[in-house]
Motif scaffolding. Structure first.
Motif, PDB file in Angstrom:
ATOM      1  N   GLY A  14       1.336  -1.109   0.225  1.00  0.00           N
ATOM      2  CA  GLY A  14      -0.194   0.557   0.369  1.00  0.00           C
ATOM      3  C   GLY A  14       0.917   1.344   0.463  1.00  0.00           C
ATOM      4  N   LEU A  15       0.416   2.455  -0.494  1.00  0.00           N
ATOM      5  CA  LEU A  15       1.376   4.081  -1.183  1.00  0.00           C
ATOM      6  C   LEU A  15       0.476   5.118  -0.668  1.00  0.00           C
ATOM      7  N   LEU A  25       3.974   1.220   2.758  1.00  0.00           N
ATOM      8  CA  LEU A  25       3.198  -0.207   3.755  1.00  0.00           C
ATOM      9  C   LEU A  25       2.886  -1.802   3.349  1.00  0.00           C
ATOM     10  N   LEU A  26       3.550  -2.723   3.557  1.00  0.00           N
ATOM     11  CA  LEU A  26       3.868  -3.809   3.178  1.00  0.00           C
ATOM     12  C   LEU A  26       2.765  -5.091   3.881  1.00  0.00           C
ATOM     13  N   ILE A  27       1.522  -5.214   3.645  1.00  0.00           N
ATOM     14  CA  ILE A  27       0.796  -6.285   4.783  1.00  0.00           C
ATOM     15  C   ILE A  27       1.000  -8.113   4.235  1.00  0.00           C
ATOM     16  N   ASP A  28       0.451  -8.757   4.744  1.00  0.00           N
ATOM     17  CA  ASP A  28       0.675 -10.355   4.963  1.00  0.00           C
ATOM     18  C   ASP A  28      -0.872 -11.133   4.232  1.00  0.00           C
ATOM     19  N   GLU A  29      -1.416 -11.818   4.467  1.00  0.00           N
ATOM     20  CA  GLU A  29      -2.572 -11.882   3.719  1.00  0.00           C
ATOM     21  C   GLU A  29      -3.587 -12.240   5.503  1.00  0.00           C
ATOM     22  N   GLN A  30      -2.823 -11.808   6.387  1.00  0.00           N
ATOM     23  CA  GLN A  30      -3.570 -11.446   7.724  1.00  0.00           C
ATOM     24  C   GLN A  30      -3.773 -10.140   7.748  1.00  0.00           C
ATOM     25  N   SER A  31      -3.572  -9.766   6.805  1.00  0.00           N
ATOM     26  CA  SER A  31      -3.523  -8.406   7.632  1.00  0.00           C
ATOM     27  C   SER A  31      -2.784  -7.866   8.568  1.00  0.00           C
ATOM     28  N   CYS A  32      -1.450  -8.383   8.769  1.00  0.00           N
ATOM     29  CA  CYS A  32      -0.382  -7.357   9.231  1.00  0.00           C
ATOM     30  C   CYS A  32       0.976  -6.691   8.616  1.00  0.00           C
ATOM     31  N   VAL A  33       1.001  -5.974   9.532  1.00  0.00           N
ATOM     32  CA  VAL A  33       2.375  -5.550   9.222  1.00  0.00           C
ATOM     33  C   VAL A  33       3.379  -5.921   8.953  1.00  0.00           C
ATOM     34  N   VAL A  88       6.038  -9.308  -3.854  1.00  0.00           N
ATOM     35  CA  VAL A  88       4.515  -8.414  -4.004  1.00  0.00           C
ATOM     36  C   VAL A  88       3.503  -8.973  -5.040  1.00  0.00           C
ATOM     37  N   ARG A  89       2.468  -9.154  -4.323  1.00  0.00           N
ATOM     38  CA  ARG A  89       0.680  -9.570  -5.368  1.00  0.00           C
ATOM     39  C   ARG A  89      -0.027  -8.853  -5.932  1.00  0.00           C
ATOM     40  N   GLY A  90      -0.183  -7.615  -5.276  1.00  0.00           N
ATOM     41  CA  GLY A  90      -0.709  -6.383  -5.445  1.00  0.00           C
ATOM     42  C   GLY A  90      -0.186  -5.104  -5.270  1.00  0.00           C
ATOM     43  N   ILE A  91      -0.771  -3.811  -5.663  1.00  0.00           N
ATOM     44  CA  ILE A  91      -0.265  -3.010  -5.101  1.00  0.00           C
ATOM     45  C   ILE A  91      -1.174  -1.613  -5.302  1.00  0.00           C
ATOM     46  N   ALA A 507      -0.936   3.515   9.163  1.00  0.00           N
ATOM     47  CA  ALA A 507      -0.465   4.835   8.047  1.00  0.00           C
ATOM     48  C   ALA A 507      -1.436   4.223   6.979  1.00  0.00           C
ATOM     49  N   MET A 508      -3.121   4.390   7.552  1.00  0.00           N
ATOM     50  CA  MET A 508      -3.935   4.078   7.068  1.00  0.00           C
ATOM     51  C   MET A 508      -4.251   4.080   5.238  1.00  0.00           C
ATOM     52  N   PRO A 509      -4.600   5.652   4.781  1.00  0.00           N
ATOM     53  CA  PRO A 509      -4.234   4.978   3.988  1.00  0.00           C
ATOM     54  C   PRO A 509      -3.322   4.263   3.340  1.00  0.00           C
ATOM     55  N   ALA A 510      -2.826   4.127   3.051  1.00  0.00           N
ATOM     56  CA  ALA A 510      -1.557   3.127   2.706  1.00  0.00           C
ATOM     57  C   ALA A 510      -2.348   1.714   3.144  1.00  0.00           C
TER      58      ALA A 510
END
Length: 576
Positions: A14-15, A25-33, A88-91, A507-510
């Motif tokens: 997320g940018l 900001l990078l998250i995994d599949e559990q939405s963890c940063v 990274v599998r999506g932006i 960083a909520m928008p990202a």
């Protein structure tokens, strides 16, 4: 910041390109940063000589487009250095609202054939990709003339608000475009496409000019929010080509608008993953908070409490049509935005200039310059002052309502101001009870009751949940007052630690952009997911921190009509 050695699962980027920085900001599949990158623009690119990422020349405020281009390259370089780029599998992402970028034909063509061996800046600079090197941004207020002209073209301020969700604002994109065409015809004659800052970032990533997100389009004053399309009437009044220059299609934020450009794949080792439509930062933050709720609760409001206060309220229907229209059209303050991910829902965005700025003044004035926020919280922690007394604290000219100054009122039999309840009030220089905490309590009640009044002008639905963020959201007296005045459960974002729940907002928008990218992948293919979060990652959640006191809430509800009457009285005295 994170031990990623035990996982090779997919990650989602997320940018957020704000005025001062580009955040990744990078998250995994559990939405963890699992990883964060911050590119502070004025520090990393001193050659541009910006002030906090922009140029300020009186009412004209701009930012250099090539600095943003360099920031994208630098962030991707740091992502590659982290060793995580290939996962990274999506932006997805967001950017500051209202700003605009003016592409020349050569720039549109060049981003489709970028050479991975040469930097973005060099390639775009060599072909003179941009007709205007310094883009107008949200702080610009130099378009008053164009605002009045746009309202006239629409058939008046109320008609412009009915169409676009807002009366004319200087910072909105439509009037900025109109000014560029009028004041810089040479720039306009070279312009082939126009992007908002959000769609500009997505376009660079995708290697093609991509559609504007619907929520960000709602901040242009030329988008028909209810029709979910550019207003042909308003766009044509500026230029008959404008709809095509903006891009006829407008997208929801959870929609893929392209794939990552081969430039980034080859240069930085990323996969050719989907690029989602980028949103404006405020609606993106709203969507980010919504994603933290496990229940499908569409009555969640987001309250950002900082130097100024911003509140994002959910709306099930468009307020300027239907049953609410007669009331809403009398109160055109604030902005109505299309929801970034749900086509038939909307967001009311209300901004209050005197937020922590005014709360800080009251703290220093009545508790002492060296007093703490803990002392403020304790002083303000008593029960309702309403309906016996009200205070209004507008140190600088307020937006909602238009007013300035300090105004106090007390109920008394000899008062000459008769309110709707029949109660009489008089103006006082200070409250008869001079306990220092009274002004601390009064400013909190006044600010929150104003939010109640303004929300009621846009919707008849009851709120149930408010998520709070911003520095002032940690104040316990303010947290409880939000619950009591609005009659809601108050939640805060944070992480669970060994010592308990720690209030901490990503960083909520990202974050919202990354979550949308993750959800897109899950909706289009089966993925193998681990049950646990990446070791050391921050698993964000929302936790209830306050519940309303029913007795106190009843007092505030019964006091709202008198409060609104007095607020209108204060506004009517304003001569600015």
């Amino acid at each position: 910041m994170t031990d990623t050695s035990k996982s090779n699962g997919p990650l989602f980027l997320g940018l957020d390109l704000s005025t001062q920085q580009l955040k990744g900001l990078l998250i995994d599949e559990q939405s963890c940063v699992v990883h964060e990158i911050s590119i502070v623009l004025s520090e990393r690119f001193p050659d541009y000589k910006t002030s906090s990422g922009r140029y300020v020349g009186g009412d004209v405020v701009t930012a250099p487009v090539l600095m943003w281009v360099e920031a994208i390259d630098l962030l991707m370089s740091e992502l590659a250095a982290s060793g995580l780029a290939n996962r990274v599998r999506g932006i997805g992402g967001a950017a500051q609202q209202h700003g605009s970028i003016y592409w020349r034909k050569e720039g549109v063509e060049q981003i489709q054939k970028l050479d991975a061996k040469t930097t973005l800046k060099t390639q775009l600079q060599d072909v003179q990709a941009f007709a205007l090197l310094n883009s107008p941004i949200w702080e610009d207020s130099s378009t008053s003339k164009q605002c009045r002209e746009l309202e006239t073209l629409a058939g008046g301020a109320s008609e412009l608000a009915r169409i676009t969700g807002s009366v004319a604002f200087e910072r909105f994109t439509g009037t900025q475009i109109a000014k560029i065409k009028e004041s810089h015809p040479d720039v306009w004659s070279q312009t082939a496409r126009v992007s908002l800052v959000s769609s500009f970032v997505a376009s660079v990533l995708a290697g093609n000019v991509v559609p504007v997100d619907c929520s960000d389009a709602s901040g242009t004053n030329i988008y028909d929010v209810q029709a979910r399309a550019w207003s042909r009437k308003l766009c044509d009044a500026i230029d008959l080509r404008l709809v095509e220059m903006l891009g006829r299609e407008v997208s929801l934020t959870d929609t893929a608008v392209g794939s990552l450009s081969p430039y980034f794949v080859q240069r930085y080792g990323l996969s050719q993953c989907p690029i989602l439509a980028f949103a404006g930062d405020n609606p993106a933050a709203f969507a980010g908070f919504e994603s933290l709720f496990t229940a499908d609760d569409h009555s969640v409001a987001v309250m950002s409490l900082g130097t100024s206060d911003t509140v994002l309220f959910p709306l099930d229907t468009y307020p300027y049509s239907g049953n609410m229209s007669s009331l809403a059209m009398k109160h055109l303050d604030g902005h109505i935005l299309q929801h970034p991910t749900i086509a038939d829902r909307y967001i009311a965005m209300l901004c209050y200039k005197n937020g922590s700025l005014a709360r800080d003044w009251v703290r220093g004035q009545f508790l002492g310059a060296d007093s703490s926020w803990e002392e403020f919280s304790k002083a303000a922690g008593s029960g309702p002052m309403a309906p016996n007394a009200f205070g209004f604290y507008y140190l600088s000219t307020e937006i909602l309502p238009r007013a300035k100054g300090i105004h106090r009122f007390e109920k008394c039999a000899s008062g000459h101001i008769v309110c709707p309840s029949g109660a009489k009030y008089k103006r006082v220089d200070q409250f008869s009870d001079t306990t220092p905490g009274n002004d601390c309590r009064a400013i909190i009640e006044s600010q929150l009751m104003s939010m109640c009044v303004d929300y009621a002008h846009k919707s008849s639905n009851s709120l149930t949940v408010v998520a709070v963020t911003g520095g002032a959201s940690r104040n316990q007296a303010l947290q409880q007052a939000i619950a009591d005045v609005l009659g809601v459960s108050v939640f805060a974002a944070g992480v669970q630690t060994a010592d308990g729940f720690e209030i901490k907002t990503p960083a909520m928008p990202a974050y919202g952009g990354a979550v949308q990218a993750m959800q897109l992948l899950h909706s289009t293919q089966q993925t193998d997911t681990d049950d646990g979060a990446t070791s050391g990652a921050d698993k964000y959640m929302l936790q209830r921190i306050c519940s309303p006191d029913d007795v106190a809430h009843a007092v505030y509800t019964q006091s709202l009509a008198d409060f609104e009457f007095l607020r209108d009285h204060v506004s009517s005295q304003f001569g600015g």
